[in-house]
Design an enzyme around this catalytic site. Structure first.
Site, PDB file in Angstrom:
ATOM      1  N   HIS A 205      15.206 -70.926 -14.464  1.00 23.35           N
ATOM      2  CA  HIS A 205      14.760 -69.609 -14.911  1.00 23.35           C
ATOM      3  C   HIS A 205      14.675 -69.523 -16.428  1.00 23.35           C
ATOM      4  CE1 HIS A 205      14.673 -68.255 -10.964  1.00 23.35           C
ATOM      5  NE2 HIS A 205      15.928 -67.897 -10.811  1.00 23.35           N
ATOM      6  N   CYS A 502      -6.185 -78.443  -8.279  1.00 28.12           N
ATOM      7  CA  CYS A 502      -5.297 -77.346  -8.683  1.00 28.12           C
ATOM      8  C   CYS A 502      -3.905 -77.839  -9.078  1.00 28.12           C
ATOM      9  CB  CYS A 502      -5.201 -76.302  -7.587  1.00 28.12           C
ATOM     10  SG  CYS A 502      -4.537 -76.950  -6.048  1.00 28.12           S
TER      11      CYS A 502
HETATM   12  C1  PEP Z   1       0.229 -79.560  -5.795  1.00 26.63           C
HETATM   13  O1  PEP Z   1       0.979 -80.058  -4.956  1.00 26.63           O
HETATM   14  O2  PEP Z   1      -0.446 -80.227  -6.607  1.00 26.63           O
HETATM   15  C2  PEP Z   1       0.066 -78.097  -5.892  1.00 26.63           C
HETATM   16  C3  PEP Z   1      -0.830 -77.561  -6.685  1.00 26.63           C
HETATM   17  O3  PEP Z   1       0.872 -77.293  -5.166  1.00 26.63           O
HETATM   18  P1  PEP Z   1       2.426 -77.066  -5.449  1.00 26.63           P
HETATM   19  O4  PEP Z   1       2.692 -77.505  -6.850  1.00 26.63           O
HETATM   20  O5  PEP Z   1       2.671 -75.619  -5.220  1.00 26.63           O
HETATM   21  O6  PEP Z   1       3.090 -77.924  -4.427  1.00 26.63           O
END
Ligand code: PEP
Ligand code: MG
Length: 547
Positions: A205, A502
């Protein structure tokens, strides 16, 4: 003037909040409770001590609420949610009963009983085999300090052994054992230039708050407090994790020049041709920042984090409220809702899933949603209702192959068959190697895909993404990763389906040109990175045009 003892020493830590700071040290006073009174209670003293604890919990609770409002206004609602976890610990009746037991049966005074109970919880949490939960251990320590502060009428403070140097942290770099929210929030952060701590992961945090406050921070420097004292000069680089004790003029000059270069490159947040930049959000309220930064859609809404932050499962209506608010705010731009990605580093403790030997490979992601269909069904209904207000993209996490994707999609379709709805698309998160290798087959059936490189790297190279001890080996530059990404990128082109990235890698300037070269034209990154990423894309496309 430096003395002969003050020679330059360079150390490498864990970068937890970006930026450069050069200033003198101010040591945080973590020992403020070390001399609290310890005594045996007698007779009516028992009731008095219990009453003191009750009152302290009440006052600490009020302070936490104030802090939550203050952070919500100053930084953001998501960051303020951090204090909800602490409030839950503070109000936990089992903990309170244990404290009362120590007072009544062992006749401990309030300070001693509170410390014993919360210390034992903190120690137990520190020993669990899960970095996310280990990072949460500090919440118990925080709550303890909050109660003890009330009991002893103290406040978090700086340990100014040399008054001339410390100036209560103003224009100083704070050095502490741990980067706790108290450290980043309870003291006057406007004046503080940086943080260095011995413990704290990137997900703690304190680290989240330091990033939100824009204060550079480096962590993971065991024994650092023995190397410096109030007044020591430091240079810290929150981008690289470099910390320099008594930096030479030449080191300072170079670091400043580097930092100026990156600031000058920040020009405009307007969308750029050639690559769509969407936002990753964790809570519905994060959508405002995404809009401020002109995100071209939400490329990843980690819906499970909404539940983790709230501390309980939300019913369909509550989910609908949040989801529809995001869809409405995005005014027709796509919103990719990653349905609950539960398990391992993203636990739902209230599901009471038995402890697993290897949770990263256990009951999680798509597998968990198929095992607990009611979770997915209620979320699906909320999403279908939200789709009346704008396009909804449903993305399934941790998909392992085509048949699992089709099964998940069927559960959703069945759950929403009677619900009036707008446009709904079904997509796959490519973060497990088996799904990437089968991308062509999957994308023939799915409406879209997004590559989650955070987990893809973890599962390809058998490396825990959250373990700081092996972080040196978590390397996105390995060519075989790019071969795998290329398989998915080629499959997207062949099937004519949209594909984005992403994972964190999409926000790293080092990799953007490689992503574009593979024909991937959409990335989704945390809102704070959008400006940077767009500038990097501009630079990359300028270079391409010159060729
Ligand atoms: C990933 O795994 O790259 C992703 C974007 O999801 P998270 O980081 O939430 O697992
Ligand atoms: Mg993932």
């Amino acid at each position: 003037m430096k003395t002969s003892e003050q020679h330059e020493v360079k150390i490498k830590g864990l970068p937890v909040s970006p930026g450069l700071a050069i200033a003198r040290v101010c040591m945080f006073n973590e020992q403020r409770h070390s001399n609290l009174p310890i005594y045996k209670v007698k007779g009516t003293g028992v009731d008095l001590e219990i009453a003191r604890v009750k009152r302290a919990i009440e006052i600490a609770g009020k302070r936490l609420e104030e802090l939550r409002t203050q952070i919500s206004e100053k930084i953001g609602k998501a960051e303020a949610e951090i204090f909800v976890a602490q409030k839950m610990i503070l109000e936990d009746t089992t903990l309170f009963k244990k404290v009362v037991e120590l007072i009544t049966e062992h006749l401990l005074n309030a300070e001693n009983a509170v410390s014993s109970v919360l210390d034992s919880y903190e120690t137990r949490m520190q020993e669990v085999d899960d970095e996310y939960l280990r990072d949460r251990a500090s919440d118990f320590g925080e709550v303890k300090r909050r109660i003890l502060d009330v009991l002893s009428n103290m406040k978090p403070s700086l340990q100014c052994t040399d008054k001339g140097h410390c100036q209560k942290g103003k224009n100083r770099i704070i050095v502490a054992e741990e980067l706790t929210p108290s450290l980043t929030v309870d003291i006057e952060t406007d004046q503080i230039l940086g943080f260095v701590s011995e413990r704290s992961g990137q997900n703690s945090h304190g680290a989240i708050l330091a990033r939100a406050l824009g204060i550079p921070a480096v962590s993971g420097l065991t024994g650092f407090r023995q190397k410096v004292g109030c007044g020591t000069e430091l240079l810290i680089n929150g981008n690289t994790g470099e910390v320099v004790i008594w930096p030479k003029e030449e080191t300072i000059r170079k670091a400043k020049a580097e930092s100026r270069k990156s600031i000058q490159s920040l020009v405009s947040t307007d969308p750029v041709a050639g690559c769509k930049v969407m936002a990753n959000i964790n809570l519905a309220s994060d959508v405002n920042e995404a809009i401020d930064r002109k995100a071209e859609g939400i490329g990843l809404y980690r819906t499970e984090l909404e539940i983790i932050a709230t501390g309980k499962l939300l019913n369909e209506d509550d989910l609908y409220k949040r989801y529809s608010s995001v869809v409405k705010s995005m005014k027709g731009l796509p919103v990719i809702f990653r349905v609950f990605d539960v398990g391992s580093d993203k636990p739902f403790p209230f599901l009471n899933i038995p402890a697993e030997q290897n949770p990263s490979l256990g009951f999680r992601g798509g597998r968990l949603l198929l095992g607990k269909k009611e979770l997915l069904q209620s979320q699906a209904r909320a999403l279908a209702r939200a789709s009346i207000h704008g396009p909804v993209h449903i993305m399934y996490p941790m998909v392992i192959d085509l048949s699992q994707f089709l099964e998940l999609k069927a559960v959703v379709e069945d759950a929403i068959k009677d619900i009036p709805r707008g446009t709904i698309k079904h997509g796959v998160m490519f973060e497990v190697p088996s799904a990437c290798l089968d991308a062509h087959e999957i994308l023939e059936e799915a409406d879209f895909g997004s590559i989650g490189t955070n987990d893809l790297i973890q599962y390809m190279f058998a490396i825990d993404r959250n373990n700081e001890f092996v972080a040196y080996d978590y390397k996105p530059e390995r060519p075989v990763l790019w071969k795998m990404i290329k398989i998915v990128a080629d499959a997207a082109v062949a099937s004519g389906k949209p594909l984005s990235i992403c994972g964190e890698l999409a926000g790293d300037p080092v990799y953007l040109s490689r992503i574009l070269e593979l024909g991937i034209d959409t990335v989704s990154v945390s809102s704070k990175l959008i400006l940077n990423v767009r500038n990097e894309i501009r630079k990359t496309t300028r270079k391409e045009n010159k060729k």
